[in-house]
Design an enzyme around this catalytic site. Structure first.
Site, PDB file in Angstrom:
ATOM      1  N   HIS A 166       0.746  -1.273  -0.408  1.00 47.21           N
ATOM      2  CA  HIS A 166       0.247  -0.047  -0.048  1.00 47.21           C
ATOM      3  C   HIS A 166       1.119   0.721  -0.087  1.00 47.21           C
ATOM      4  O   HIS A 166       2.066   0.938   0.313  1.00 47.21           O
ATOM      5  CB  HIS A 166      -0.713   0.171   1.269  1.00 47.21           C
ATOM      6  N   CYS A 182       3.021  -5.154   7.172  1.00 45.63           N
ATOM      7  CA  CYS A 182       2.791  -4.543   5.263  1.00 45.63           C
ATOM      8  C   CYS A 182       3.909  -4.262   4.786  1.00 45.63           C
ATOM      9  O   CYS A 182       4.468  -3.134   5.049  1.00 45.63           O
ATOM     10  CB  CYS A 182       1.446  -3.693   5.719  1.00 45.63           C
TER      11      CYS A 182
END
Length: 206
Positions: A166, A182
């Site tokens: 992301h 992440c």
């Protein structure tokens, strides 16, 4: 004499114009890849050229591999993400990875993609950081949203792994161990990767 003066002035003007197009060096210059972006109703600010280390700037590099084009390979140790291209090339991006105790390795696939996603903190994160409870119902998309401009959702065995590739508004954290597992990219970079990567693509995290 007047003709000579005009020629000198023209030469100086041309030099000034070329200097204004420079993409590296001076603090006021920006790399074309990291210029201001108007996207989805949000304006992503430009990043100055000298504020991103050269090794973490988006660039095409030689990367021989047996993996097919479209595969994503993530080198967590060196903080690089490679999008495999034909002819032994790859688009390389700088990334931020998980902190100690949050890093992981393995294979996954891109299960879905989202533009300007909402962010819902995982339950385990809410336990660690109770101050985030105000976002338990989700944080709206925007420039301060931790998922940034795009998110690629990683699936394993057909199920959401809860890990994402992301964007991030905190572009200065690229090249560090910073996340809860992440993989984060500069917003301009995640938009570029989003436009290249397809749902179902293989992702290898090393």
């Amino acid at each position: 004499m007047r003709v000579k003066t005009i020629l000198v002035a023209a030469s100086l003007l041309a030099s000034a114009t070329l200097a204004g197009c420079t993409t590296t060096g001076g603090s006021s210059s920006t790399l074309a890849a990291y210029s201001q972006v108007n996207d989805g109703g949000f304006i992503i600010p430009a990043i100055k050229a000298n504020e991103i280390k050269p090794e973490f700037r988006r660039q095409i590099v030689a990367y021989p591999t047996d993996e097919k084009p479209g595969t994503i390979i993530i080198d967590t140790a060196n903080k690089h993400l490679y999008y495999i291209m034909p002819d032994g090339k790859a688009m390389r991006y700088g990334i931020g990875v998980g902190r100690d105790g949050f890093r992981w390795t393995g294979n996954a696939t891109i299960g879905r993609k989202a533009e300007w996603p909402a962010w819902v903190p995982p339950q385990r994160m809410l336990v660690r950081q109770p101050e985030l409870k105000e976002f338990a119902g989700g944080m709206k998309p925007g420039l301060q949203n931790p998922l940034g401009a795009r998110a690629l959702y990683l699936y394993k065995d057909g199920k959401d792994s809860m890990f994402r590739l992301h964007g991030t508004p905190e572009w200065w954290t690229i090249g560090t161990n910073v996340s809860s597992g992440c993989i984060r990219l500069i917003n301009q970079d995640i938009i570029d990767l989003y436009n290249r990567a397809e749902v179902g693509a293989k992702v290898i995290v090393k």
